[in-house]
Design a protein around this motif. Structure first.
Motif, mmCIF file in Angstrom:
data_model
loop_
_atom_site.group_PDB
_atom_site.id
_atom_site.type_symbol
_atom_site.label_atom_id
_atom_site.label_comp_id
_atom_site.label_asym_id
_atom_site.label_seq_id
_atom_site.Cartn_x
_atom_site.Cartn_y
_atom_site.Cartn_z
ATOM 1 N N GLY A 169 71.155 34.305 45.547
ATOM 2 C CA GLY A 169 72.542 33.942 45.281
ATOM 3 C C GLY A 169 73.017 34.357 43.907
ATOM 4 O O GLY A 169 74.202 34.653 43.713
ATOM 5 N N ARG B 204 76.665 36.066 42.667
ATOM 6 C CA ARG B 204 77.481 35.553 41.552
ATOM 7 C C ARG B 204 77.687 36.626 40.477
ATOM 8 O O ARG B 204 78.795 36.799 39.964
ATOM 9 C CB ARG B 204 76.799 34.335 40.925
ATOM 10 C CG ARG B 204 76.840 33.061 41.761
ATOM 11 C CD ARG B 204 76.092 31.971 41.010
ATOM 12 N NE ARG B 204 76.023 30.718 41.705
ATOM 13 C CZ ARG B 204 76.894 29.720 41.573
ATOM 14 N NH1 ARG B 204 77.936 29.870 40.763
ATOM 15 N NH2 ARG B 204 76.750 28.585 42.239
ATOM 16 N N TYR C 189 81.822 28.841 44.423
ATOM 17 C CA TYR C 189 80.514 28.989 45.052
ATOM 18 C C TYR C 189 79.965 27.643 45.493
ATOM 19 O O TYR C 189 80.072 26.643 44.777
ATOM 20 C CB TYR C 189 79.532 29.649 44.086
ATOM 21 C CG TYR C 189 79.911 31.071 43.732
ATOM 22 C CD1 TYR C 189 79.532 32.137 44.532
ATOM 23 C CD2 TYR C 189 80.682 31.338 42.591
ATOM 24 C CE1 TYR C 189 79.897 33.441 44.210
ATOM 25 C CE2 TYR C 189 81.045 32.637 42.261
ATOM 26 C CZ TYR C 189 80.652 33.677 43.078
ATOM 27 O OH TYR C 189 81.024 34.965 42.760
ATOM 28 N N ASP D 216 76.455 26.192 46.308
ATOM 29 C CA ASP D 216 75.034 26.519 46.146
ATOM 30 C C ASP D 216 74.192 25.643 47.063
ATOM 31 O O ASP D 216 74.277 24.415 47.014
ATOM 32 C CB ASP D 216 74.624 26.312 44.685
ATOM 33 C CG ASP D 216 73.305 26.982 44.353
ATOM 34 O OD1 ASP D 216 72.476 27.146 45.268
ATOM 35 O OD2 ASP D 216 73.102 27.339 43.177
#
Length: 218
Positions: free
Chosen positions: A57, A61, A76, A78
């Motif tokens: 991830g 980003r 986002y 997470d």
């Protein structure tokens, strides 16, 4: 309407490519799938976008940042290293998506679908876009009759494009769970609408399909 892009999958069938690159950042003719999809969403008026992340991830980003480069605003969600599957991922992101219907799109599809044609209000709990069954998925997922998604043949393939009411996830724990069983329960209650899209659509799920797309693009 806000949009969510699902980008937290491990992409196991895409290995070894996805050992170092998240599947939505793989490229067709030099453009990452995610960039192309965000450009399509922005062109359709979706400028507030949520992206869920898990495997690699941090790469997503770093590549997208706030979204300013693509004229959108990105938040986002997470999910940690393991991810929460499709249903759990959407459920986790609900605080970022608000109280109105929202769009969810798989981050690993390649399509020319016009997102402006999606409904902005729903009579039921969801509106699904279905496509003709590809060779790798001949059995399909859902039937469709008079704009209502059914579990009756002939079946089409779920395109990974849907508009959902937050109420669809009422009572679901913030945990790992797939979306399909939840949809099937609501389909049985007649609460899911849909449409059949006959245009360009590919599930970029294997290196072979990615290579075929790049060959066609050339």
């Amino acid at each position: 309407m806000k949009a969510m892009i699902l980008a937290a999958g491990r992409g196991t069938r895409m290995r070894p490519l996805t050992d170092v690159t998240p599947k939505p950042l793989l490229t067709v003719r030099g453009t990452p799938l995610l960039d192309r999809l965000i450009g399509q969403l922005a062109g359709a008026g979706f400028t507030d976008i949520v992206i869920n992340v898990a495997h690699l991830g941090e790469n997503i980003r770093a590549h997208l940042g706030t979204g300013a480069r693509l004229s959108v605003h990105i938040s986002y969600s997470d999910e940690g290293p393991a991810g929460l599957e499709t249903g759990g991922g959407i459920r986790r992101a609900l605080p970022l998506l608000g109280c109105d219907p929202f769009l969810v799109v798989n981050g690993d599809i390649y399509t020319d679908y016009d997102f402006t044609r999606l409904p902005t209000s729903l009579a039921g709990l969801a509106h699904l876009v279905l496509v003709d069954n590809p060779k790798h998925h001949p059995q399909g997922d859902f039937g469709l009759r008079d704009g209502q998604v059914t579990d009756i043949a002939p079946r089409f393939t779920f395109a990974g494009i849907g508009v959902y009411q937050p109420a669809l996830f009422a009572g679901m724990a913030e945990d790992r769970f797939p979306l399909a069983p939840l949809l099937r329960r609501m389909i049985a209650r007649g609460l899911i609408g849909g449409e059949h899209y006959r245009g360009l659509w590919t599930d970029v799920g294997t290196p072979e399909r990615l290579a075929a797309l790049n060959a066609e693009a050339r």
